[in-house]
Each structure stands twice: as C-alpha cells, then as structure tokens.
Design a protein around this motif. Structure first.
Motif, PDB file in Angstrom:
ATOM      1  N   ARG A 110     -10.734   4.647  -1.580  1.00  0.00           N
ATOM      2  CA  ARG A 110     -11.483   4.266  -0.232  1.00  0.00           C
ATOM      3  C   ARG A 110     -11.313   5.441   0.729  1.00  0.00           C
ATOM      4  NH1 ARG A 110      -8.019  -1.497   1.316  1.00  0.00           N
ATOM      5  NH2 ARG A 110      -8.330  -2.288  -0.723  1.00  0.00           N
ATOM      6  N   GLU A 112     -10.794   6.567   3.623  1.00  0.00           N
ATOM      7  CA  GLU A 112      -9.964   6.209   4.993  1.00  0.00           C
ATOM      8  C   GLU A 112      -9.344   7.702   5.571  1.00  0.00           C
ATOM      9  OE1 GLU A 112      -7.975   2.037   5.177  1.00  0.00           O
ATOM     10  OE2 GLU A 112      -7.242   2.847   3.257  1.00  0.00           O
ATOM     11  N   ARG A 118      -1.341   5.580   3.219  1.00  0.00           N
ATOM     12  CA  ARG A 118      -2.423   5.548   3.189  1.00  0.00           C
ATOM     13  C   ARG A 118      -3.226   6.612   2.398  1.00  0.00           C
ATOM     14  NH1 ARG A 118      -5.695   3.385   8.125  1.00  0.00           N
ATOM     15  NH2 ARG A 118      -6.178   5.314   8.696  1.00  0.00           N
ATOM     16  N   TYR A 119      -3.848   6.291   1.169  1.00  0.00           N
ATOM     17  CA  TYR A 119      -4.541   7.325   0.659  1.00  0.00           C
ATOM     18  C   TYR A 119      -5.880   7.052   0.282  1.00  0.00           C
ATOM     19  CZ  TYR A 119       0.588   7.943  -0.186  1.00  0.00           C
ATOM     20  OH  TYR A 119       1.872   8.365   0.072  1.00  0.00           O
ATOM     21  N   PHE A 122      -5.474   5.390  -4.347  1.00  0.00           N
ATOM     22  CA  PHE A 122      -4.349   4.800  -4.542  1.00  0.00           C
ATOM     23  C   PHE A 122      -3.877   3.482  -5.578  1.00  0.00           C
ATOM     24  CE2 PHE A 122      -5.299   0.451  -2.618  1.00  0.00           C
ATOM     25  CZ  PHE A 122      -6.730   0.928  -2.021  1.00  0.00           C
ATOM     26  N   GLN A 124      -3.143  -0.084  -7.294  1.00  0.00           N
ATOM     27  CA  GLN A 124      -2.990  -1.363  -7.089  1.00  0.00           C
ATOM     28  C   GLN A 124      -2.545  -2.305  -8.032  1.00  0.00           C
ATOM     29  OE1 GLN A 124      -6.095  -3.885  -4.874  1.00  0.00           O
ATOM     30  NE2 GLN A 124      -5.518  -3.165  -3.138  1.00  0.00           N
ATOM     31  N   ARG A 255      -6.795 -12.450   6.712  1.00  0.00           N
ATOM     32  CA  ARG A 255      -6.978 -11.331   6.073  1.00  0.00           C
ATOM     33  C   ARG A 255      -7.913 -10.587   6.137  1.00  0.00           C
ATOM     34  NH1 ARG A 255      -4.122  -8.721   3.629  1.00  0.00           N
ATOM     35  NH2 ARG A 255      -5.117  -8.685   1.353  1.00  0.00           N
ATOM     36  N   ILE A 279       2.476  -2.876   5.084  1.00  0.00           N
ATOM     37  CA  ILE A 279       2.248  -4.200   4.390  1.00  0.00           C
ATOM     38  C   ILE A 279       1.999  -3.885   2.977  1.00  0.00           C
ATOM     39  CG2 ILE A 279       0.487  -6.185   4.106  1.00  0.00           C
ATOM     40  CD1 ILE A 279       1.722  -6.177   6.860  1.00  0.00           C
ATOM     41  N   LEU A 280       3.039  -4.348   2.169  1.00  0.00           N
ATOM     42  CA  LEU A 280       2.882  -3.798   0.969  1.00  0.00           C
ATOM     43  C   LEU A 280       2.112  -4.526   0.135  1.00  0.00           C
ATOM     44  CD1 LEU A 280       7.015  -4.186   0.034  1.00  0.00           C
ATOM     45  CD2 LEU A 280       5.682  -2.445   1.155  1.00  0.00           C
ATOM     46  N   GLY A 281       1.594  -5.920   0.358  1.00  0.00           N
ATOM     47  CA  GLY A 281       0.729  -6.771  -0.576  1.00  0.00           C
ATOM     48  C   GLY A 281       0.038  -7.687   0.182  1.00  0.00           C
ATOM     49  N   GLY A 282      -1.058  -8.090  -0.253  1.00  0.00           N
ATOM     50  CA  GLY A 282      -1.628  -9.289   0.554  1.00  0.00           C
ATOM     51  C   GLY A 282      -2.470  -9.880  -0.490  1.00  0.00           C
ATOM     52  N   ALA A 304      -2.781  -8.571  -4.300  1.00  0.00           N
ATOM     53  CA  ALA A 304      -2.627  -7.177  -4.831  1.00  0.00           C
ATOM     54  C   ALA A 304      -1.659  -6.131  -4.073  1.00  0.00           C
ATOM     55  CB  ALA A 304      -4.191  -6.600  -4.403  1.00  0.00           C
ATOM     56  N   PHE A 305      -0.783  -5.668  -4.514  1.00  0.00           N
ATOM     57  CA  PHE A 305       0.206  -4.686  -4.040  1.00  0.00           C
ATOM     58  C   PHE A 305      -0.243  -3.429  -4.262  1.00  0.00           C
ATOM     59  CE2 PHE A 305       2.705  -8.483  -4.904  1.00  0.00           C
ATOM     60  CZ  PHE A 305       3.730  -8.437  -3.979  1.00  0.00           C
ATOM     61  N   GLY A 306       0.161  -2.683  -3.426  1.00  0.00           N
ATOM     62  CA  GLY A 306      -0.118  -1.022  -3.020  1.00  0.00           C
ATOM     63  C   GLY A 306       1.248  -0.342  -3.929  1.00  0.00           C
ATOM     64  N   ARG A 309       3.305   1.920  -1.825  1.00  0.00           N
ATOM     65  CA  ARG A 309       3.935   1.296  -0.818  1.00  0.00           C
ATOM     66  C   ARG A 309       5.252   0.430  -1.272  1.00  0.00           C
ATOM     67  NH1 ARG A 309      -0.364  -0.917   3.468  1.00  0.00           N
ATOM     68  NH2 ARG A 309      -1.758   0.965   3.172  1.00  0.00           N
TER      69      ARG A 309
HETATM   70  P1  AMP Z   1      -5.954  -4.886   0.591  1.00  0.00           P
HETATM   71  O1  AMP Z   1      -6.706  -4.817  -0.592  1.00  0.00           O
HETATM   72  O2  AMP Z   1      -6.577  -4.028   1.654  1.00  0.00           O
HETATM   73  O3  AMP Z   1      -5.478  -6.136   1.067  1.00  0.00           O
HETATM   74  O4  AMP Z   1      -4.655  -3.998   0.172  1.00  0.00           O
HETATM   75  C1  AMP Z   1      -3.694  -4.662  -0.609  1.00  0.00           C
HETATM   76  C2  AMP Z   1      -2.530  -3.653  -0.688  1.00  0.00           C
HETATM   77  O5  AMP Z   1      -2.953  -2.353  -1.255  1.00  0.00           O
HETATM   78  C3  AMP Z   1      -2.057  -3.235   0.838  1.00  0.00           C
HETATM   79  O6  AMP Z   1      -1.255  -3.913   1.203  1.00  0.00           O
HETATM   80  C4  AMP Z   1      -1.305  -1.750   0.471  1.00  0.00           C
HETATM   81  O7  AMP Z   1      -0.204  -2.017  -0.097  1.00  0.00           O
HETATM   82  C5  AMP Z   1      -2.457  -1.127  -0.714  1.00  0.00           C
HETATM   83  N1  AMP Z   1      -3.470  -0.400  -0.004  1.00  0.00           N
HETATM   84  C6  AMP Z   1      -4.456  -0.605   0.380  1.00  0.00           C
HETATM   85  N2  AMP Z   1      -5.122   0.403   1.052  1.00  0.00           N
HETATM   86  C7  AMP Z   1      -4.466   1.552   0.613  1.00  0.00           C
HETATM   87  C8  AMP Z   1      -4.665   2.798   0.851  1.00  0.00           C
HETATM   88  N3  AMP Z   1      -5.691   3.304   1.354  1.00  0.00           N
HETATM   89  N4  AMP Z   1      -3.606   3.578   0.377  1.00  0.00           N
HETATM   90  C9  AMP Z   1      -2.447   3.094  -0.201  1.00  0.00           C
HETATM   91  N5  AMP Z   1      -2.137   1.758  -0.265  1.00  0.00           N
HETATM   92  C10 AMP Z   1      -3.423   1.066   0.022  1.00  0.00           C
END
Ligand code: AMP
Length: 418
Positions: A110, A112, A118-119, A122, A124, A255, A279-282, A304-306, A309
């Motif tokens: 991503r 970002e 935040r990378y 990263f 998942q 979400r 937020i570790l995961g969602g 999904a968990f990062g 994180r």
């Molecule tokens: P999401 O797909 O945005 O719901 O993200 C799910 C999880 O992926 C988040 O809770 C983070 O732990 C991890 N995550 C999302 N974006 C990043 C990012 N840019 N860098 C590191 N971890 C991320």
C-alpha cells in the motif's frame, strides 16, 4: 550505496527466527481448526481490487498499479481477501465444500505514509471461511482471532465487535447518515465530502474526521437494524458467550473496506507506548463479494492480522517465542589433514539432523575457538593428529568444560537423540 525503498524493511536472521516461530504458532492453531493454506499471486488483474463497488482510500489511492509488456493492467495486492475470493470463484471451490476454510500469509503493498506500524510492504496473516451465512461461523472467526491473541499470551489486546446489519439495514442507515452529515458538509475533510454520497459510513472511520464532535454524535448502525439483522447479531454474541470469548461491543465501529455487512470486528492493542497504529487485525462478514467475482450468491467471513503489528505487540508485552535451536556442536581442526576428517564428520552429523558448523578459513586453533564460541554450541568437537590416528573425537561440553575423547558411537550418544 543503494538503499531499500521507502516504507520497506529488511528482516535479518535474528528477526526472521522470531517471525518463523510466530508463523508456526499461527499455522498450527489454524490447522487445528480445520483451515487449509491458500497461496494466491502477489499481483492480480487490477479489477480484482478496483471494483465498481469499492470506494476505500486503500483501493482508490494506495495501490501500486502497473502495466505489463502485454499492456495488461495489474495491481500489487493491497490486501488478501479479494485475491482469495477471486481464486475461490475461479477454482469453483464452492462446488466442493459447503464451507471452505482457508488461511493465508504473504506480503501486501500500500502506498501509505510510512510510520511506526505502517509500511508500504507489510505481511498479513488472514483467515477466510467462505460459502455460508451463519452467525456461528462469524463467531468461529472471531473466536479464532481471540485464540490467536490469548494463545500468544497477549493481555493488553481486546476484541471490539459491531454489526452493520443486512443490506436493508445499511440502506436505511446510509440514507440517515447522508441526511445527518449534509449540513456539516463544509466541515468534513476533502475525502469525506466525496464519501458523503457514495459511502457515508466511511466518514465514521476517517482518521481526520472521526475526532470531530458531530461525527462522534452521528447516528449508530444499531438503531437502523432490521429485526432479522438484530437477531443475527445477538446470535453471534450468544455463540461467542458460549465459547467464553471476551469482547466489547463498540456501536461506532465500522470497517474500512466497503464489502462488509453484518458482523465487523477489530483486534485492538492498548499497550503503553504502542503508537497510533494499534489495530492488530480486523475483519467481518461479507455478502456481495463472491457474486461480484461471478460466483454464486454466498457469504463469507474473514479476518486479517498485520504480522509486524502482532510482533510489535508480542515484544511490547515481553512475550518469549520459542527460541531458535542451539548449535549442537562446532568443529575445530588444526591442519589440512584434520580439516578433511572434520568436514567428513560435519557432513555425517548434519545428515543425522544435528545442527553444527565449522570455520572454513583455516584460522589458527585459538582463533577458530574464539569464533566458534560466538555461536554458543553445546559441544566443541576437536580433531587433532591423535584423534585422526585413533578414529576418535575430543568433545568438550562448553558449559561444564568437561572434556572426553571418545569414538563415533559414543559421540552420537553424547550428542543425544535426533
Ligand atoms: P486492513 O486490511 O486495512 O483491515 O488491515 C488489517 C491489518 O493489517 C491491520 O490491522 C494492520 O495490522 C495491518 N496493516 C494494514 N495496513 C498496514 C500497513 N500499511 N503497514 C503495516 N500493517 C498494516
């Protein structure tokens, strides 16, 4: 010097070892629940992510898009679910099982602004239970997320859960939000002004606007649920209670992605000094995604968990993951003749599964010894002229400093069973 791209990182052996321990822990847990691993491509046709129904910033602004030499539009995956569902439909997995249980691990991309947690690349780790709409299946995926944190020993991490309701509930709720936010339009950030008409729920999730008072006071999804959607959510909670899952209902949780309906949840760390990205995961339940890919009208639920994180939380809570295996032995020699004998036994012992090494650089014995000790081997195996002539090995226990000269059979006994 060439440096790594912004927002990426190198993992050196001392770090990969910790990630490997974490991955093995997660894989074992998931296999116990009957989930199988899926691996999908890191890049997909752009329309796997850029779908007409998707208005999230992640998809609209943060993807790495490129054309290949055949002029095809491709995108590096920014998340795992879309590729998994593309595969689920393409491979007709729905025709094999009523519920397909999958997990995945891999890099996502991503564009970002890089920060702690935040990378731009990263990893998942994610789960998808696809093929059925069932409150107990939603509860299973929430339960699994809970088990991931509790089995790792994370204490300052909790599950927050909410419902967005079914399509009818969301329509009613979205219309209410548009009416509610329209008078505040000028006070919304540029992005949210655009979101107002196509996805007002995202305003509640906006990192800039969700701090504003009128956003905090916005109507909540729970007040617009159809009786069926309300029952669905109370069933999910009932099943979670039956499984002793500890959670917190957060009625303002929505979400980031646009495909969710019914259950949504997040795994949040409240560890001191953890940083803004806690937020570790969602995850949550999705209803339209499978049919959008041309599959049948089925639902799925995922999380999904990062990995970065998750690891950050493990380190912040000072949790010890299983350590890397210690070196069983390190070989020491004196000259070319003894080096050849040492290489022979090194190869044999490695074949038998023992972990060990040798210094290849023909250093003086004292130098070899100094460097060998840096690897913290359990035993030093020394081969000199006398050992060579007698077919023996001098073995020194590094900890007790006890030293014996023994034959091959005794050496294996000393090194222990493999
Ligand atoms: P999401 O797909 O945005 O719901 O993200 C799910 C999880 O992926 C988040 O809770 C983070 O732990 C991890 N995550 C999302 N974006 C990043 C990012 N840019 N860098 C590191 N971890 C991320």
């Amino acid at each position: 010097m060439i440096q790594k791209p912004k927002g990426t990182y190198d993992l050196l052996p001392s770090e990969t070892q910790k990630y490997r321990a974490l991955e093995n822990h997660l894989f074992k847990l998931l296999e116990n629940y009957g989930y199988g691993e899926i691996r999908t491509p890191i890049f997909e046709h752009s329309n796997v992510f850029h779908r007409d129904s998707e208005f999230s910033d992640m998809v609209l602004k943060e993807t790495y898009n490129f054309k290949d030499k055949g002029n095809r539009d491709l995108t590096l995956r920014p998340e795992g679910t879309a590729g998994v569902i593309r595969s689920y439909v393409e491979e007709k997995l729905y025709a094999k099982e009523e519920i397909t249980k999958l997990y995945y691990l891999g890099p996502n991309f991503r564009y970002e602004r890089p920060q702690k947690g935040r990378y731009r690349q990263f990893y998942q780790f994610g789960i998808e239970a696809v093929g059925a709409k069932s409150p107990s299946l939603d509860a299973e995926v929430v339960n699994l997320s809970y088990k991931i944190i509790t089995s790792l020993g994370l204490k300052q991490v909790k599950i927050k859960i909410n419902t967005l309701g079914d399509i009818e509930s969301r329509k009613k709720y979205n219309d209410t939000l548009i009416t509610y936010f329209t008078p505040f339009k000028e006070q919304l950030c540029d992005n949210c002004q655009q979101r107002l008409n196509n996805n007002p729920m995202r305003i509640l999730d906006c990192k800039i606007d969700n701090k504003k008072d009128f956003v905090k006071k916005a109507p909540k999804p729970k007040d617009y649920l159809t009786p069926e959607a309300a029952k669905y959510f109370s069933d999910v909670l009932r099943y979670l209670n039956a499984m002793d899952v500890i959670y917190e209902v957060d009625d303002s949780l929505v979400r980031g992605l646009d495909y969710y309906g019914h259950t949504v949840f997040e795994v949040e760390a409240s560890i001191k000094g953890f940083g803004a990205h806690n937020i570790l995961g969602g995850g949550g339940h999705y209803e339209k995604l499978i049919s959008e890919f041309g599959g049948p009208n089925l639902s799925g639920v995922g999380v999904a968990f990062g990995m970065e994180r998750l690891m950050q939380a493990i380190e912040a809570e000072k949790i010890q993951l299983p350590a890397e295996k210690q070196f069983d032995f390190y070989l020491l020699y004196f000259d070319e003749k003894t080096k050849i004998a040492a290489l022979k036994i090194l190869s044999e012992l490695r074949d038998l599964g023992y972990k060990g090494d040798i210094n290849h650089l023909d250093k003086k014995f004292s130098n070899q010894l100094k460097r060998a000790l840096r690897f913290n081997p359990k035993y030093l195996i020394i081969i000199g002229e006398e050992e060579l002539n007698n077919n023996t090995y001098t073995v020194k226990d590094v900890k007790t400093e006890e030293q014996v000269t023994i034959d091959y059979e005794q050496l294996l006994k000393k090194l222990g069973n493999k």
